[in-house]
Design a protein around this motif. Structure first.
Motif, PDB file in Angstrom:
ATOM      1  N   LEU A  75      26.542  15.303  41.831  1.00  0.00           N
ATOM      2  CA  LEU A  75      26.445  16.708  42.225  1.00  0.00           C
ATOM      3  C   LEU A  75      27.057  17.634  41.185  1.00  0.00           C
ATOM      4  CD1 LEU A  75      27.445  16.550  45.990  1.00  0.00           C
ATOM      5  CD2 LEU A  75      25.170  16.649  45.005  1.00  0.00           C
ATOM      6  N   SER A  76      27.742  17.061  40.170  1.00  0.00           N
ATOM      7  CA  SER A  76      28.526  17.907  39.271  1.00  0.00           C
ATOM      8  C   SER A  76      27.747  18.384  38.048  1.00  0.00           C
ATOM      9  CB  SER A  76      29.781  17.154  38.818  1.00  0.00           C
ATOM     10  OG  SER A  76      29.429  16.124  37.912  1.00  0.00           O
ATOM     11  N   VAL A  77      26.460  18.038  37.942  1.00  0.00           N
ATOM     12  CA  VAL A  77      25.738  18.356  36.697  1.00  0.00           C
ATOM     13  C   VAL A  77      25.735  19.855  36.372  1.00  0.00           C
ATOM     14  CG1 VAL A  77      24.272  16.302  36.613  1.00  0.00           C
ATOM     15  CG2 VAL A  77      23.549  18.266  37.957  1.00  0.00           C
ATOM     16  N   GLY A  78      25.551  20.690  37.391  1.00  0.00           N
ATOM     17  CA  GLY A  78      25.527  22.131  37.140  1.00  0.00           C
ATOM     18  C   GLY A  78      26.874  22.629  36.645  1.00  0.00           C
ATOM     19  N   ALA A  79      27.948  22.120  37.237  1.00  0.00           N
ATOM     20  CA  ALA A  79      29.293  22.520  36.835  1.00  0.00           C
ATOM     21  C   ALA A  79      29.584  22.072  35.408  1.00  0.00           C
ATOM     22  CB  ALA A  79      30.321  21.938  37.798  1.00  0.00           C
ATOM     23  N   VAL A  80      29.108  20.866  35.045  1.00  0.00           N
ATOM     24  CA  VAL A  80      29.313  20.371  33.681  1.00  0.00           C
ATOM     25  C   VAL A  80      28.542  21.242  32.689  1.00  0.00           C
ATOM     26  CG1 VAL A  80      28.910  18.429  32.127  1.00  0.00           C
ATOM     27  CG2 VAL A  80      29.777  18.016  34.414  1.00  0.00           C
ATOM     28  N   MET A  81      27.330  21.682  33.073  1.00  0.00           N
ATOM     29  CA  MET A  81      26.574  22.601  32.223  1.00  0.00           C
ATOM     30  C   MET A  81      27.368  23.880  31.971  1.00  0.00           C
ATOM     31  SD  MET A  81      22.683  22.364  33.693  1.00  0.00           S
ATOM     32  CE  MET A  81      22.011  23.627  32.598  1.00  0.00           C
ATOM     33  N   ALA A  82      27.950  24.416  33.045  1.00  0.00           N
ATOM     34  CA  ALA A  82      28.729  25.647  32.909  1.00  0.00           C
ATOM     35  C   ALA A  82      29.913  25.434  31.975  1.00  0.00           C
ATOM     36  CB  ALA A  82      29.214  26.111  34.281  1.00  0.00           C
ATOM     37  N   LEU A  83      30.558  24.279  32.111  1.00  0.00           N
ATOM     38  CA  LEU A  83      31.742  23.991  31.303  1.00  0.00           C
ATOM     39  C   LEU A  83      31.389  23.880  29.826  1.00  0.00           C
ATOM     40  CD1 LEU A  83      34.735  23.358  31.280  1.00  0.00           C
ATOM     41  CD2 LEU A  83      34.206  20.979  31.759  1.00  0.00           C
ATOM     42  N   SER A  84      30.390  23.059  29.499  1.00  0.00           N
ATOM     43  CA  SER A  84      30.055  22.889  28.084  1.00  0.00           C
ATOM     44  C   SER A  84      29.484  24.192  27.517  1.00  0.00           C
ATOM     45  CB  SER A  84      29.073  21.731  27.900  1.00  0.00           C
ATOM     46  OG  SER A  84      27.785  22.132  28.263  1.00  0.00           O
ATOM     47  N   GLY A  85      28.708  24.883  28.347  1.00  0.00           N
ATOM     48  CA  GLY A  85      28.145  26.152  27.892  1.00  0.00           C
ATOM     49  C   GLY A  85      29.216  27.196  27.636  1.00  0.00           C
ATOM     50  N   ALA A  86      30.322  27.136  28.376  1.00  0.00           N
ATOM     51  CA  ALA A  86      31.410  28.092  28.163  1.00  0.00           C
ATOM     52  C   ALA A  86      32.205  27.744  26.911  1.00  0.00           C
ATOM     53  CB  ALA A  86      32.337  28.103  29.380  1.00  0.00           C
ATOM     54  N   LEU A  87      32.312  26.432  26.625  1.00  0.00           N
ATOM     55  CA  LEU A  87      33.139  25.999  25.489  1.00  0.00           C
ATOM     56  C   LEU A  87      32.506  26.376  24.149  1.00  0.00           C
ATOM     57  CD1 LEU A  87      34.424  22.464  26.511  1.00  0.00           C
ATOM     58  CD2 LEU A  87      35.801  24.466  25.927  1.00  0.00           C
ATOM     59  N   ALA A  88      31.178  26.196  24.018  1.00  0.00           N
ATOM     60  CA  ALA A  88      30.537  26.371  22.710  1.00  0.00           C
ATOM     61  C   ALA A  88      30.824  27.732  22.081  1.00  0.00           C
ATOM     62  CB  ALA A  88      29.042  26.109  22.833  1.00  0.00           C
ATOM     63  N   PRO A  89      30.533  28.847  22.774  1.00  0.00           N
ATOM     64  CA  PRO A  89      30.822  30.146  22.156  1.00  0.00           C
ATOM     65  C   PRO A  89      32.312  30.339  21.889  1.00  0.00           C
ATOM     66  CG  PRO A  89      29.488  30.424  24.135  1.00  0.00           C
ATOM     67  CD  PRO A  89      29.904  28.996  24.094  1.00  0.00           C
ATOM     68  N   LEU A  90      33.160  29.787  22.776  1.00  0.00           N
ATOM     69  CA  LEU A  90      34.604  29.912  22.543  1.00  0.00           C
ATOM     70  C   LEU A  90      34.964  29.322  21.184  1.00  0.00           C
ATOM     71  CD1 LEU A  90      36.375  28.972  25.908  1.00  0.00           C
ATOM     72  CD2 LEU A  90      36.254  31.211  24.788  1.00  0.00           C
ATOM     73  N   ILE A  91      34.291  28.223  20.822  1.00  0.00           N
ATOM     74  CA  ILE A  91      34.627  27.538  19.574  1.00  0.00           C
ATOM     75  C   ILE A  91      34.069  28.285  18.361  1.00  0.00           C
ATOM     76  CG2 ILE A  91      34.279  25.423  18.233  1.00  0.00           C
ATOM     77  CD1 ILE A  91      34.338  23.925  20.958  1.00  0.00           C
ATOM     78  N   PHE A  92      32.752  28.609  18.385  1.00  0.00           N
ATOM     79  CA  PHE A  92      32.253  29.234  17.154  1.00  0.00           C
ATOM     80  C   PHE A  92      32.597  30.717  17.040  1.00  0.00           C
ATOM     81  CE2 PHE A  92      28.095  29.086  19.571  1.00  0.00           C
ATOM     82  CZ  PHE A  92      27.943  30.457  19.725  1.00  0.00           C
ATOM     83  N   LEU A  93      33.106  31.308  18.112  1.00  0.00           N
ATOM     84  CA  LEU A  93      33.580  32.689  18.002  1.00  0.00           C
ATOM     85  C   LEU A  93      35.069  32.751  17.677  1.00  0.00           C
ATOM     86  CD1 LEU A  93      31.709  34.449  20.961  1.00  0.00           C
ATOM     87  CD2 LEU A  93      31.198  34.581  18.520  1.00  0.00           C
ATOM     88  N   SER A  94      35.739  31.570  17.671  1.00  0.00           N
ATOM     89  CA  SER A  94      37.175  31.566  17.403  1.00  0.00           C
ATOM     90  C   SER A  94      37.441  31.874  15.928  1.00  0.00           C
ATOM     91  CB  SER A  94      37.760  30.198  17.761  1.00  0.00           C
ATOM     92  OG  SER A  94      37.253  29.231  16.858  1.00  0.00           O
ATOM     93  N   ASP A  95      38.716  32.070  15.573  1.00  0.00           N
ATOM     94  CA  ASP A  95      39.083  32.354  14.178  1.00  0.00           C
ATOM     95  C   ASP A  95      38.603  31.237  13.269  1.00  0.00           C
ATOM     96  OD1 ASP A  95      40.223  34.680  14.854  1.00  0.00           O
ATOM     97  OD2 ASP A  95      42.283  33.897  14.989  1.00  0.00           O
ATOM     98  N   PHE A  96      38.827  30.002  13.735  1.00  0.00           N
ATOM     99  CA  PHE A  96      38.405  28.846  12.947  1.00  0.00           C
ATOM    100  C   PHE A  96      36.895  28.880  12.728  1.00  0.00           C
ATOM    101  CE2 PHE A  96      36.622  24.558  12.987  1.00  0.00           C
ATOM    102  CZ  PHE A  96      37.242  23.995  11.883  1.00  0.00           C
ATOM    103  N   GLY A  97      36.174  29.138  13.789  1.00  0.00           N
ATOM    104  CA  GLY A  97      34.723  29.126  13.731  1.00  0.00           C
ATOM    105  C   GLY A  97      34.154  30.200  12.821  1.00  0.00           C
ATOM    106  N   THR A  98      34.794  31.361  12.805  1.00  0.00           N
ATOM    107  CA  THR A  98      34.263  32.431  11.959  1.00  0.00           C
ATOM    108  C   THR A  98      34.654  32.226  10.497  1.00  0.00           C
ATOM    109  OG1 THR A  98      36.156  33.702  12.754  1.00  0.00           O
ATOM    110  CG2 THR A  98      34.011  34.259  13.677  1.00  0.00           C
ATOM    111  N   THR A  99      35.803  31.561  10.252  1.00  0.00           N
ATOM    112  CA  THR A  99      36.208  31.313   8.858  1.00  0.00           C
ATOM    113  C   THR A  99      35.362  30.204   8.242  1.00  0.00           C
ATOM    114  OG1 THR A  99      38.394  31.473   9.869  1.00  0.00           O
ATOM    115  CG2 THR A  99      38.318  31.343   7.471  1.00  0.00           C
TER     116      THR A  99
END
Lengths: 327, 332
Positions: A75-99
């Motif tokens: 039953l958790s597939v939708g929640a896992v989608m939300a989690l991974s989908g939230a992480l990706a922009p957090l990473i490439f928008l971070s200071d590390f990701g932009t540098t």
């Protein structure tokens, strides 16, 4: 399935065949209906829209098919989608990701999938080691997974412009959406895994008769955990695709109700809830049927709400036919 | 009134060993709340807490019957949303018309589930999943996806707003009657015993000549009716029929039933423990709200979801550890 003896009349033979390929027949009916009735159905644009819609459902549904094959449910597939989908922009928008854009992009693809993998391990461990019922075990992440995603993003909608990342959702190869190709590649890989490996053999054996599989020395725990991990990682991938299509990540909506679509697609595609069958291409067929019905109704001016009722009828009919086939 | 065993603590525990965890957890949480927060035990907090959770208690006890037969009902949330719309539309005719007809519309969904499951042999999970979609579609169609306001001139609003004999809100009185009635049905009537027997072993029950089909139909119809009552509470409590509500209620209800120690495979479980499970899950929210009021750290709605999931995990762990592993929430 059941072998027919020669004494049985031809009619039964014909109905049985029809039931065996009920999904394909349904698909053909929908396609013919659309070609005749729906305006602009036979256009590249329509095809591309439908493929990109269906790919995410199909990817999750294939993972769900593996879990269902063990007699479980996720039953958790939708929640896992939300989690991974939230992480990706957090990473490439971070200071590390932009540098370091390239490293940031790779990290934005890698770590969300790792997070999804951890979710799968969590689900699998509770089911296989603690022996909690799958529906309850995956209910835990169903409730809290989306919450974690929203805590990470403060519940904000993250918008971005990152063409390389968006390729995952909007890119095209030979005129077809990239995620469509991805879904087909995954299907081939999983088909091989189910039909040609020991993992696949035990996967089906567990669903058929868990005790027997265990007594014959099968690595029941590991195979079960493996099924949940694959399902979660594929859900994580689907989450990334949805984010890439939208160029935005909304933890509240990403993957919402996906568990229902995925279960429905798997079941319409021929997965038995008691386990023992893993029709990978059936899951794609199920996803296509569900998507096409939705499209048919919407394109012909039927409201969204009525489409829900149609979906319900399809699910019931598909399973009833399966059930009749078994008896 | 009931058979005596129900009131004998030692016998209750020996018959429902799996429900001990929920009672301990409930007592610990209440004691924690009473010690830590000044207004936790106030009449206001208790009534508003029970008033709000009445909906969840109603669908949880209905779900308990279904799960005891070894089935599951995923449609209750959507059915409650549907019946809340029905109740809101009928509210001008007064509560004596709106409430029974809304509950009956819930029963109708339950009967549809039962027919698919018992006669067409479609698995409960799939049947009720389809009904969930159908009921959601149906409630959106009849309401035009709008909230339907309740007629304030009628006596329908009395249910959610007024107190019986100026003491306890009507909602709580009704849900208490429901709980006691279902407790009696499960423990003392032949249909209740059949339901327990079906979950324990369906084939054996059939061979013993028990009316298995009738018991299953009863369980699903009851679950639909309880969802209908929850819909009536929803409409009266919020003053509107809410076609978009009810998302995830079925999972809350399943969680309540399981936390209350009922086996998902059926056959073992109790109504009071299910109520305790529903109260426990509701209490986590209540306590987090009090904690927010303390101003130390504030738990956003998002954190509340995370903590609720973690709490469910903790209770499940506790059950599997305290009890014999394979007989508690295991697959046996």
């Amino acid at each position: 399935m059941t072998s027919l003896t020669s004494e049985e009349p031809m009619r039964t033979d014909f109905t049985n065949r029809l039931k065996q390929h009920g999904g394909l027949v349904a698909l053909a009916v929908i396609l013919i209906f659309n070609i005749l009735v729906t305006p602009n159905f036979l256009q590249a644009q329509t095809l591309a829209v439908n493929i990109s819609q269906v790919a995410t459902i199909a990817i999750v549904a294939m993972g769900m098919t593996l879990v269902i094959a063990t007699g479980g449910i996720d039953l958790s597939v939708g929640a896992v989608m939300a989690l991974s989908g939230a992480l990706a922009p957090l990473i490439f928008l971070s200071d590390f990701g932009t540098t370091y854009p390239v490293l940031g992009l790779l990290a934005a693809l890698f770590f969300p999938l790792v997070a999804a993998l951890v979710c799968g391990l969590f689900n699998g461990a509770i089911v296989a080691v603690l022996k909690v019922q799958p529906i309850i075990a995956t209910l835990i992440l169903f409730i809290s997974g989306r919450g974690i995603a929203q805590v990470l993003t403060n519940g904000n909608l993250q918008t971005f412009s990152n063409p390389e990342f968006s390729y995952l959702g909007t890119g095209k190869i030979l005129g077809f959406p990239f995620q469509g190709w991805l879904a087909i590649a995954i299907a081939c890989l999983l088909f091989w895994l189910v039909n040609r490996t020991i993992f696949g053999r035990y996967l089906l054996a567990i669903g058929g008769n868990e005790r027997a599989a265990k007594l014959s020395g099968g690595p029941v725990r590991r195979v079960k955990i493996g099924a949940y991990v694959i399902c979660s990682v594929l859900s994580g991938l689907a989450g990334l695709i949805v984010v890439a299509i939208n160029s935005a990540s909304d933890a509240a909506r990403n993957g919402n109700l996906m568990e229902l679509d995925a279960i429905a697609a798997a079941v319409v595609g021929g997965a038995l809830l008691q386990g023992g069958k893993a029709p990978i291409f059936g899951a794609i067929l199920g996803a296509v049927i569900i998507q096409l019905v939705k499209y048919t109704l919407l394109a012909n001016g039927v409201e969204d709400e009525v489409a829900l009722i149609a979906k319900a009828v399809i699910i019931l009919a598909a399973v009833y036919i399966q059930q009749a086939r078994k008896e | 009134m009931l058979d005596q065993n129900a009131f004998d603590l030692r016998k209750y525990i020996s018959r429902n060993p799996q429900s001990v965890a929920v009672w301990i957890a409930l007592i610990v949480l209440i004691a924690f709340g009473l010690m830590r927060y000044d207004n936790f035990g106030s009449a206001y907090n208790i009534t508003s807490f029970l008033n709000y959770n009445a909906m969840f208690i109603a669908i949880s006890v209905g779900m308990c019957f279904v799960i005891l037969t070894g089935g599951i009902d995923l449609s209750v949330g959507s059915v409650a949303a549907f019946t809340s719309v029905v109740a809101a539309y009928l509210s001008p005719y007064g509560i004596e018309v709106a409430m029974p007809l809304a509950i009956l519309s819930g029963v109708a969904f339950g009967l549809f589930n039962a027919i698919c499951i018992v006669y067409l042999r479609i698995p409960p999970f799939i049947t009720t999943l389809a009904t969930m979609l159908g009921a959601k579609g149906g409630s959106l169609v009849i309401s035009g996806a709008q909230t339907i306001s309740v007629d304030w001139g009628s006596n329908f609003t009395k249910l959610g707003m007024e107190k019986a004999f100026d003491v306890v809100p009507w909602t709580i009185v009704l849900v208490a009657i429901l709980v006691v009635a279902l407790w009696i049905v499960l423990e003392m009537t032949s249909i209740g015993r059949t339901i327990l027997a079906v979950g324990g072993g369906e084939d054996a029950s059939v061979m013993m000549g028990l009316k298995v089909n009738r018991a299953k139909i009863f369980a699903y119809a009851l679950s639909g009716g309880c969802a209908g009552l929850a819909g009536v509470f929803l409409a009266s409590g919020f003053g509107a029929g809410q076609p978009l509500e009810g998302v995830g209620w079925e999972l809350s209800a399943i969680a309540s039933v399981v936390v209350g120690g009922t086996l998902l495979t059926g056959g073992l479980g109790s109504i009071p423990a299910t109520v305790a499970g529903a109260l426990l899950l509701g209490l986590v929210f209540n306590i987090l709200n009090f904690e927010n009021g303390k101003g130390w750290i504030s738990f956003s709605a998002y954190w509340q979801m995370v903590i609720r999931g973690a709490f469910l995990f903790a209770v499940i762990l506790f059950q599997t550890r305290v009890m014999n592993r394979n007989t508690v929430v295991g697959q046996g």
